[in-house]
Scaffold this active site. Structure first.
Site, PDB file in Angstrom:
ATOM      1  N   HIS A 174      37.906  34.848  44.701  1.00  0.00           N
ATOM      2  CA  HIS A 174      39.275  34.733  44.559  1.00  0.00           C
ATOM      3  C   HIS A 174      39.896  35.006  45.842  1.00  0.00           C
ATOM      4  CE1 HIS A 174      39.544  35.695  40.173  1.00  0.00           C
ATOM      5  NE2 HIS A 174      38.610  36.639  40.523  1.00  0.00           N
ATOM      6  N   HIS A 212      31.557  43.397  39.693  1.00  0.00           N
ATOM      7  CA  HIS A 212      32.617  44.338  38.821  1.00  0.00           C
ATOM      8  C   HIS A 212      31.833  44.133  37.392  1.00  0.00           C
ATOM      9  CE1 HIS A 212      36.335  42.687  36.275  1.00  0.00           C
ATOM     10  NE2 HIS A 212      36.345  44.012  36.371  1.00  0.00           N
ATOM     11  N   ASP A 238      33.240  38.696  43.324  1.00  0.00           N
ATOM     12  CA  ASP A 238      34.704  39.449  42.949  1.00  0.00           C
ATOM     13  C   ASP A 238      34.735  40.481  44.359  1.00  0.00           C
ATOM     14  OD1 ASP A 238      35.735  38.633  40.785  1.00  0.00           O
ATOM     15  OD2 ASP A 238      34.972  40.344  39.514  1.00  0.00           O
ATOM     16  N   HIS A 255      44.637  40.635  33.100  1.00  0.00           N
ATOM     17  CA  HIS A 255      44.290  41.699  32.233  1.00  0.00           C
ATOM     18  C   HIS A 255      45.030  42.982  32.547  1.00  0.00           C
ATOM     19  CE1 HIS A 255      40.873  42.835  34.873  1.00  0.00           C
ATOM     20  NE2 HIS A 255      40.204  41.924  34.379  1.00  0.00           N
ATOM     21  N   HIS A 299      28.580  35.476  38.360  1.00  0.00           N
ATOM     22  CA  HIS A 299      29.257  36.331  37.440  1.00  0.00           C
ATOM     23  C   HIS A 299      29.775  35.803  36.199  1.00  0.00           C
ATOM     24  CE1 HIS A 299      31.816  39.412  36.217  1.00  0.00           C
ATOM     25  NE2 HIS A 299      32.927  39.441  37.127  1.00  0.00           N
ATOM     26  N   TYR A 311      43.529  44.357  44.984  1.00  0.00           N
ATOM     27  CA  TYR A 311      42.531  44.081  44.160  1.00  0.00           C
ATOM     28  C   TYR A 311      41.388  44.871  43.909  1.00  0.00           C
ATOM     29  CZ  TYR A 311      38.983  40.820  42.314  1.00  0.00           C
ATOM     30  OH  TYR A 311      38.094  40.124  41.488  1.00  0.00           O
ATOM     31  N   GLU A 371      32.134  36.981  33.992  1.00  0.00           N
ATOM     32  CA  GLU A 371      33.641  36.684  33.584  1.00  0.00           C
ATOM     33  C   GLU A 371      34.354  35.547  33.590  1.00  0.00           C
ATOM     34  OE1 GLU A 371      36.070  40.073  35.235  1.00  0.00           O
ATOM     35  OE2 GLU A 371      37.504  39.696  33.794  1.00  0.00           O
ATOM     36  N   ASP A 418      36.967  34.057  34.269  1.00  0.00           N
ATOM     37  CA  ASP A 418      37.594  33.359  35.463  1.00  0.00           C
ATOM     38  C   ASP A 418      36.768  32.606  36.177  1.00  0.00           C
ATOM     39  OD1 ASP A 418      36.651  36.026  35.902  1.00  0.00           O
ATOM     40  OD2 ASP A 418      38.171  36.165  37.486  1.00  0.00           O
TER      41      ASP A 418
END
Ligand code: FEO
Length: 387
Positions: free
Chosen positions: A222, A144, A163, A24, A78, A191, A80, A82
């Site tokens: 990640h 996040h 995250d 993004h 989370h 990050y 999101e 991903d």
């Protein structure tokens, strides 16, 4: 596609996104991973999934350990996509698996996938016994998204931090003692600057909340898993979230006929002569996400543009929009640039940086082309105020 063992009965089963170059808007030159973790006990738990297009890779890794249909719990730290992007397909394979998530996680997953799934909603302090092991949950809203939570596994002493503490870094190596630590820290910094920075207050609260846990390993969602350099990364997070900066100046600009660049150099000379390190960042050659990484630890942020059609240059406007959203605090700012017949760009930059809460030095505008004497005056003036 093999799983990687973290500890006995605990495996990394994520996906490696070797080709990812943009997350993004954030330039991810080293790709990324989406980390999912499998915990085997009397019940089987999968912590998070992967981006939808790496689902088969995750499934292959899981299948090396167990039949995926036997998964009892999907822990969604989370929403999101991903991390939740594999849940729909996984639920088709393991329909009885209950989804464990935060209150906002339940809302978010329903809004994303519109499925009639069984949810078990947890809050800070809640636990889930899966056999000999018990998972502990702590909500970390806005690190996040509002739904974020972390999962802690006592005994094995692993914090699954989602995250937080992550890096966009594609690699076959999974642990911080297997990969150059300077690159891992560099990517963790990038990050933080581009994803986590606006939520620094929440990071400080999350750091306090997990400080009672005995942590031997931090397994983020990640990049690389921390098991050797825990104190380093926690120390960096404390510094970054406290907005602590180094005595360093960034001179960020674009230029049309070279006048704004000359002013940039004159400003740079002033900082150098006061033993303050500088970095010159022409927006035509530097990506805004790389500039944000520099801003994370820089005390002085100088931004320059000439006036074009009564505005700043679009490259500078895009950078300032991005900067405003990421909201670094406690910086000293300076707006500068050249103009022909309408002195607009410098005024606009100054206003935006003031709006970010920066303490602003007096702005510098030059009509058309700066003279040598004018440039020397700029250097002297800046030296005078930073001394
Ligand atoms: Fe890696 Fe906020 O998702």
């Amino acid at each position: 596609m093999l799983p990687i063992k973290l500890k006995s009965h605990i495996y990394w089963v994520g996906g490696i996104d070797w080709g990812l170059r943009n997350f993004h808007g954030y330039l991810t030159q080293r790709g990324s991973t989406y980390n999912a973790y499998l915990i085997l006990d009397e019940k089987i738990a999968l912590l998070d999934t992967v981006k939808y297009y790496l689902f088969d890779e995750m499934l292959e890794r899981v299948s090396h350990v167990i039949d995926p249909a036997k998964i009892d719990y999907i822990i969604s730290n989370h929403v999101e996509m991903d991390h939740s992007g594999g849940i729909v397909k996984l639920k088709e394979i393991a329909p009885k698996a209950a989804i464990i998530t935060s209150p906002n996680g339940e809302k978010g997953l329903k809004a994303h996938y519109n499925k009639n799934w069984e949810f078990k909603v947890v809050k800070t302090g809640d636990t889930l016994k899966i056999g000999k092991r018990t998972l502990h949950f702590a909500l970390t809203p806005m690190v996040h998204w509002p739904d974020n939570m972390v999962t802690y596994l006592p005994g094995d002493n692993i914090l699954f931090s989602n995250d937080a503490f992550g890096q966009h870094l594609a690699s076959s190596e999974r642990f911080d003692d297997q990969y150059p630590i300077n690159i891992i820290i560099e990517e963790a910094k990038k990050y933080y600057a581009n994803i986590v920075l606006p939520y620094s207050k929440q990071v400080q609260k999350a750091l306090a909340d997990v400080s009672n846990f005995n942590i031997e390993m931090i397994a983020p969602s990640h990049g690389i898993i921390w098991r050797e350099h825990l104190a380093d990364i926690i120390g960096h997070y404390q510094k970054w979230s406290a907005n602590q900066t180094d005595d360093k100046a960034l001179i960020i600009y674009d230029t049309m006929w070279g006048s704004t660049e000359k002013i940039a150099v004159a400003i740079g000379r002033a900082f150098e002569s006061e033993d303050i390190k500088i970095t010159m960042l022409n927006l035509r050659h530097n990506h805004i996400s790389d500039i944000m990484t520099e801003i994370l630890t820089a005390k002085y942020v100088c931004v320059g543009s000439p006036t074009l059609n009564s505005n700043m240059l679009p490259t500078v406007a895009a950078f300032l929009t991005y900067l405003k959203g990421l909201a670094p605090q406690d910086r000293i700012g300076l707006a500068f640039g050249s103009y022909g017949w309408a002195n607009r760009s410098v005024v606009q930059i100054d206003e935006i940086l003031r709006g970010c809460g920066f303490n602003m030095l007096e702005k510098i505008s030059v009509n058309y082309i700066p003279t040598e004497t004018g440039l020397q005056e700029i250097t002297s003036r800046i030296k005078g105020v930073i001394r």
